[in-house]
Enzyme design. Structure first.
Site, PDB file in Angstrom:
ATOM      1  N   ILE A   1      22.038  93.519   2.971  1.00  0.00           N
ATOM      2  CA  ILE A   1      21.765  92.751   1.756  1.00  0.00           C
ATOM      3  C   ILE A   1      20.498  91.907   1.969  1.00  0.00           C
ATOM      4  O   ILE A   1      20.477  90.714   1.737  1.00  0.00           O
ATOM      5  CB  ILE A   1      22.985  91.882   1.359  1.00  0.00           C
ATOM      6  CG1 ILE A   1      23.549  91.093   2.553  1.00  0.00           C
ATOM      7  CG2 ILE A   1      24.064  92.731   0.744  1.00  0.00           C
ATOM      8  CD1 ILE A   1      24.623  90.069   2.156  1.00  0.00           C
ATOM      9  N   HIS A   2      19.440  92.618   2.405  1.00  0.00           N
ATOM     10  CA  HIS A   2      18.175  91.956   2.756  1.00  0.00           C
ATOM     11  C   HIS A   2      17.752  90.907   1.722  1.00  0.00           C
ATOM     12  O   HIS A   2      17.429  89.773   2.047  1.00  0.00           O
ATOM     13  CB  HIS A   2      17.043  92.980   2.821  1.00  0.00           C
ATOM     14  CG  HIS A   2      17.267  94.124   3.743  1.00  0.00           C
ATOM     15  ND1 HIS A   2      17.156  94.010   5.100  1.00  0.00           N
ATOM     16  CD2 HIS A   2      17.580  95.428   3.493  1.00  0.00           C
ATOM     17  CE1 HIS A   2      17.383  95.186   5.667  1.00  0.00           C
ATOM     18  NE2 HIS A   2      17.648  96.065   4.708  1.00  0.00           N
ATOM     19  N   ASP A   3      17.715  91.345   0.442  1.00  0.00           N
ATOM     20  CA  ASP A   3      17.077  90.516  -0.585  1.00  0.00           C
ATOM     21  C   ASP A   3      17.849  89.237  -0.898  1.00  0.00           C
ATOM     22  O   ASP A   3      17.268  88.239  -1.340  1.00  0.00           O
ATOM     23  CB  ASP A   3      16.877  91.348  -1.858  1.00  0.00           C
ATOM     24  CG  ASP A   3      15.871  92.469  -1.635  1.00  0.00           C
ATOM     25  OD1 ASP A   3      15.040  92.331  -0.714  1.00  0.00           O
ATOM     26  OD2 ASP A   3      15.909  93.454  -2.382  1.00  0.00           O
TER      27      ASP A   3
END
Ligand code: BDR
Ligand code: CA
Length: 307
Positions: A237-239
């Protein structure tokens, strides 16, 4: 509660979709508008994905269409793997396009009329943001800060040296890094720390409503893809890290560092390095992965059925 006004700049994509949801779920953030940029797919696709997610979430703020290409070269490195295009259950009948707002016009309008300086949360290539910095210096006092997902101080994910968003438009990142604006970087070094699966959601959301089901299916769909393509047990869930760095910075440990990006044409293009200059970026170093999972689970838990 005084809210932090924010503009999202996204290339929606699965983790961008979760970042949009997380933004509207944070009680201290006030979303003013969403700009789209090429990245996870061509601009037509990221724009459509963004509008689809916004429709599911009943988001009423302006959604604008931004750059189709990086600043200097016209090469796209889209990552179809995180596109929503082939996602079976998200069949949303979007209204026929009557009026497309350009991202540049949206930034000029929102930054021009704001009373309080706005924070930009960028979760794709930084092309739109760099264009604003370059073309509208008069608006810079109205930008409070930029929190971006991008870069890696260790190994990359698109080349050995570079992270995808940084590699997609290093010239844009370079403009942002030299803007003298307060910057926060959520790079792969921290964003890779957390994997989420639908099991995490279902522990709290026992009987999902149809809107919650869309997000659960989305996570399942990409968990399955990741298993085969990247050998991961869940989705990254990088963002969402760039969002939480604005909403709840106390979740993270980080430090100011002097950061530069490689804009050569060689194999190190897009690589981030720490220099000996004055620090210009607050780099997120660590977070407990549980806290990122918890805020994600909560954002889905709070979802009501779309009217
Ligand atoms: C970044 O690349 C994109 O595919 C993701 O949405 C994220 O912004 C991670 O490298
Ligand atoms: Ca993204």
């Amino acid at each position: 509660m005084t809210k932090i006004p924010v503009i999202l700049d996204v290339d929606t994509g699965i983790d961008d979709a979760l970042a949009i949801l997380l933004t509207i779920d944070q009680p201290n953030l006030q979303l003013l508008g969403i700009a789209c940029v090429y990245g996870n797919g061509p601009i037509e696709e990221t724009y459509r994905n963004t509008r689809s997610i916004a429709k599911v979430l009943n988001i009423k703020v302006p959604i604008s269409k931004g750059s189709a290409y990086p600043m200097i070269n016209k090469i796209l490195h889209s990552r179809e793997v995180r596109s929503l295009k082939d996602f079976g259950t998200l069949k949303i009948d979007l209204d026929a396009e009557k009026h497309v707002m350009l991202a540049s016009a949206m930034y000029v309008k929102l930054l021009g009329e704001t009373i309080e300086p706005v924070t930009i949360i960028a979760t794709g290539p930084l092309t739109n943001v760099a264009h604003v910095i370059q073309n509208h210096p008069e608006l810079l006092p109205n930008i409070k800060a930029i929190s971006f997902m991008g870069g890696s101080l260790s190994v990359g994910n698109i080349t050995r040296f570079a992270e995808f968003n940084a590699y997609s438009d290093p010239e844009a990142l370079n403009i942002v890094l030299n803007s003298n604006l307060p910057l926060t970087m959520a790079g792969l070094d921290i964003t890779r720390s957390t994997l989420i699966t639908s099991k995490d959601i279902l522990k709290k959301v026992k009987t999902p409503n149809p809107t919650q089901k869309i997000f659960i299916d989305l996570i399942d769909f990409y968990t399955e893809k990741n298993k085969h393509k990247e050998n991961l047990e869940g989705i990254q869930i990088h963002d969402s890290f760039a969002v939480m760095a604005v909403s709840k910075l106390e979740m993270f440990v980080g430090e100011m560092k002097p950061i530069t990006v490689n804009i050569s044409k060689d194999e190190r293009r897009g690589e981030i390095t720490v220099t000996s200059e004055a620090p210009n970026v607050f780099v997120l170093n660590t977070v407990t992965s549980k806290s990122m999972i918890n805020v994600t689970v909560d954002s889905i838990h709070h979802l009501e059925v779309t009217p």
